[in-house]
Write a protein that holds these residues in place. Structure first.
Motif, mmCIF file in Angstrom:
data_model
loop_
_atom_site.group_PDB
_atom_site.id
_atom_site.type_symbol
_atom_site.label_atom_id
_atom_site.label_comp_id
_atom_site.label_asym_id
_atom_site.label_seq_id
_atom_site.Cartn_x
_atom_site.Cartn_y
_atom_site.Cartn_z
ATOM 1 N N VAL A 38 0.850 -1.196 0.000
ATOM 2 C CA VAL A 38 0.000 0.000 0.000
ATOM 3 C C VAL A 38 0.888 1.248 0.000
ATOM 4 O O VAL A 38 1.877 1.307 0.727
ATOM 5 C CB VAL A 38 -0.914 0.008 1.255
ATOM 6 C CG1 VAL A 38 -1.710 1.297 1.327
ATOM 7 C CG2 VAL A 38 -1.846 -1.194 1.239
ATOM 8 N N GLU B 282 2.215 4.598 1.042
ATOM 9 C CA GLU B 282 2.145 5.387 2.286
ATOM 10 C C GLU B 282 2.436 6.857 2.054
ATOM 11 O O GLU B 282 1.893 7.724 2.727
ATOM 12 C CB GLU B 282 3.134 4.828 3.315
ATOM 13 C CG GLU B 282 2.683 3.494 3.883
ATOM 14 C CD GLU B 282 3.471 3.092 5.122
ATOM 15 O OE1 GLU B 282 4.521 3.708 5.385
ATOM 16 O OE2 GLU B 282 3.032 2.162 5.809
ATOM 17 N N GLN B 283 3.337 7.117 1.107
ATOM 18 C CA GLN B 283 3.665 8.515 0.789
ATOM 19 C C GLN B 283 4.003 8.588 -0.689
ATOM 20 O O GLN B 283 4.507 7.615 -1.257
ATOM 21 C CB GLN B 283 4.919 8.961 1.555
ATOM 22 C CG GLN B 283 4.707 9.277 3.021
ATOM 23 C CD GLN B 283 6.028 9.710 3.669
ATOM 24 O OE1 GLN B 283 6.772 10.511 3.115
ATOM 25 N NE2 GLN B 283 6.303 9.173 4.847
ATOM 26 N N GLN C 101 -2.062 7.273 -5.596
ATOM 27 C CA GLN C 101 -2.290 8.143 -4.439
ATOM 28 C C GLN C 101 -2.029 7.361 -3.164
ATOM 29 O O GLN C 101 -2.024 6.131 -3.176
ATOM 30 C CB GLN C 101 -3.746 8.612 -4.430
ATOM 31 C CG GLN C 101 -4.078 9.530 -5.584
ATOM 32 C CD GLN C 101 -5.543 9.923 -5.611
ATOM 33 O OE1 GLN C 101 -6.388 9.202 -5.087
ATOM 34 N NE2 GLN C 101 -5.821 11.045 -6.229
ATOM 35 N N VAL C 102 -1.877 8.097 -2.082
ATOM 36 C CA VAL C 102 -1.698 7.465 -0.771
ATOM 37 C C VAL C 102 -2.908 6.567 -0.505
ATOM 38 O O VAL C 102 -4.049 6.969 -0.726
ATOM 39 C CB VAL C 102 -1.554 8.531 0.332
ATOM 40 C CG1 VAL C 102 -1.577 7.887 1.715
ATOM 41 C CG2 VAL C 102 -0.260 9.317 0.129
ATOM 42 N N GLY C 103 -2.640 5.345 -0.069
ATOM 43 C CA GLY C 103 -3.723 4.404 0.219
ATOM 44 C C GLY C 103 -3.980 3.414 -0.912
ATOM 45 O O GLY C 103 -4.653 2.405 -0.712
ATOM 46 N N ASP C 104 -3.426 3.679 -2.107
ATOM 47 C CA ASP C 104 -3.618 2.736 -3.218
ATOM 48 C C ASP C 104 -2.851 1.435 -2.980
ATOM 49 O O ASP C 104 -1.719 1.460 -2.495
ATOM 50 C CB ASP C 104 -3.089 3.346 -4.533
ATOM 51 C CG ASP C 104 -4.054 4.359 -5.140
ATOM 52 O OD1 ASP C 104 -5.207 4.411 -4.679
ATOM 53 O OD2 ASP C 104 -3.632 5.087 -6.057
ATOM 54 N N ALA C 105 -3.486 0.328 -3.346
ATOM 55 C CA ALA C 105 -2.776 -0.950 -3.329
ATOM 56 C C ALA C 105 -2.039 -1.082 -4.663
ATOM 57 O O ALA C 105 -2.608 -0.789 -5.711
ATOM 58 C CB ALA C 105 -3.767 -2.090 -3.164
ATOM 59 N N LYS D 49 -1.197 -0.004 -10.143
ATOM 60 C CA LYS D 49 -2.320 -0.174 -9.214
ATOM 61 C C LYS D 49 -2.934 -1.561 -9.331
ATOM 62 O O LYS D 49 -3.049 -2.106 -10.420
ATOM 63 C CB LYS D 49 -3.409 0.858 -9.537
ATOM 64 C CG LYS D 49 -3.413 2.032 -8.572
ATOM 65 C CD LYS D 49 -4.739 2.742 -8.614
ATOM 66 C CE LYS D 49 -4.573 4.106 -9.306
ATOM 67 N NZ LYS D 49 -5.801 4.908 -9.237
ATOM 68 N N LYS E 45 -8.350 -4.115 -4.910
ATOM 69 C CA LYS E 45 -8.347 -4.526 -3.505
ATOM 70 C C LYS E 45 -8.750 -5.993 -3.361
ATOM 71 O O LYS E 45 -8.446 -6.622 -2.362
ATOM 72 C CB LYS E 45 -9.319 -3.653 -2.707
ATOM 73 C CG LYS E 45 -8.921 -2.190 -2.677
ATOM 74 C CD LYS E 45 -8.173 -1.834 -1.407
ATOM 75 C CE LYS E 45 -7.832 -0.353 -1.403
ATOM 76 N NZ LYS E 45 -6.957 0.058 -0.342
ATOM 77 N N ASP F 264 -0.514 -6.604 9.076
ATOM 78 C CA ASP F 264 -1.541 -5.749 8.470
ATOM 79 C C ASP F 264 -1.898 -6.165 7.050
ATOM 80 O O ASP F 264 -2.519 -5.408 6.339
ATOM 81 C CB ASP F 264 -1.121 -4.259 8.434
ATOM 82 C CG ASP F 264 -0.729 -3.765 9.809
ATOM 83 O OD1 ASP F 264 -1.323 -4.251 10.776
ATOM 84 O OD2 ASP F 264 0.177 -2.926 9.900
#
Ligand SMILES: [Zn+2]
Length: 307
Positions: free
Chosen positions: A8, A10-11, A20-24, A93, A96, A306
């Motif tokens: 994922v 993070e930055q 973007q931040v949060g993309d897998a 990308k 999910k 996680d």
């Protein structure tokens, strides 16, 4: 070796637009510049500006520090860590819905189908049914090969290959390095002609020439396991007009190809979850390598917390 990974974001750095931040994301080692001689010629997989093995790109601009020492990272990725810093071109990308453990193993499949260009209705042999071999089998099945012969020393691995698309099975004899028996059986299965394609996926140098022995005149022999040792060839094996290729990551274009693999996976055509025989924590890395060397897992994956 940390060159197949997923995670994922993070930055992101300035100028990054594709994620973007949060993309897998999936990691890939084809980090291209799009403007070098090789990239402009459609061979991004060996970009001479960025790619590690082609020279110029040898320096890893995202240094990994351990005990105050800079350490080299496999293909600028370093995925055997809880966090890593990579170039934008190294991420694609993912959905999910895909397991991280499965996403981390997509690269093998990419090198298989992109390099071989197996045609519909063709006949293929895959020598060695480990992680690379199983992905080659899937590549042959998905591109429409009608005959997929698998060769291995292990009855269990041959059995496992059926799920991935193998149609015929040959248990090889360890002593038969020249493939005299295997060649005979392949001939029987192909009206005496030999195969359209044969893939070597064992990483055993003595078998480097084996795929040549199995293909027909003008057939294509592929060394897919990355043998780097010296191999003795009987040039007669090349007769007549046989082609031998040693593809490096195939002509893989991850930004284009990975979404296709993702699609095939979601349609149930590309089996990835089934490839993962064992997962490990980072603390079990030693055991993961031992199992790999002992042939106990087709693909072992390191999972972090996680996941
Ligand atoms: Zn380039």
């Amino acid at each position: 070796m940390g060159h197949e990974g997923a995670g994922v974001v993070e930055q992101i750095g300035t100028g990054v637009t594709s994620v973007q931040v949060g993309d897998a994301v999936l990691l890939n080692r084809t980090i291209t510049c799009e403007t070098s001689y090789t990239c402009s010629d459609g061979r991004q997989h060996i970009c001479e500006e960025n790619f590690l093995v082609t020279g110029k790109g040898g320096g890893d601009t995202c240094a990994t520090i351990h005990d105050e020492l800079q350490i080299g990272r496999s293909f600028h990725l370093g995925a055997m860590a809880e966090a890593t810093v990579v170039k934008e071109a190294a991420v694609v990308k993912m959905t999910k819905a895909m397991l991280f453990s499965s996403a981390a193993i997509m690269t093998g499949f990419g090198s298989a189908i992109d390099a071989a260009e197996v045609k519909v209705g063709s006949s293929c042999a895959v020598i060695g049914c480990g992680g690379v071999g199983l992905n080659v089998i899937q590549g042959c099945r998905i591109t429409g090969a009608s005959k997929i012969i698998v060769v291995d020393l292990s009855e269990e691995r041959l059995k496992q290959a059926e799920k991935f698309g193998a149609t015929h099975f040959i248990k090889a004899d360890k002593e038969d390095l020249d493939f005299v028996e295997v060649r005979q059986k392949v001939k029987e299965l192909t009206d005496g002609r030999g195969l359209d394609y044969a893939f070597e996926c064992t990483a055993v140098p003595a078998l480097g020439a084996a795929p040549l022995a199995l293909v027909r005149n003008s057939g294509v022999a592929v060394q897919a396991s990355g043998i780097e040792q010296k191999i003795d060839f009987d040039c007669e094996l090349f007769e007549w007009n046989k082609i031998y290729i040693n593809p490096l990551y195939g002509p893989c274009k991850p930004q284009k190809d990975f979404p296709l693999f993702r699609e095939l996976y979601s349609q149930g055509k590309l089996l990835l979850d089934e490839l993962v025989r064992q997962t490990y924590s980072l603390d079990q890395l030693g055991k993961a390598f031992e199992d790999l060397l002992a042939g106990k897992n087709a693909k072992g994956v390191i999972l972090f917390e996680d996941n």
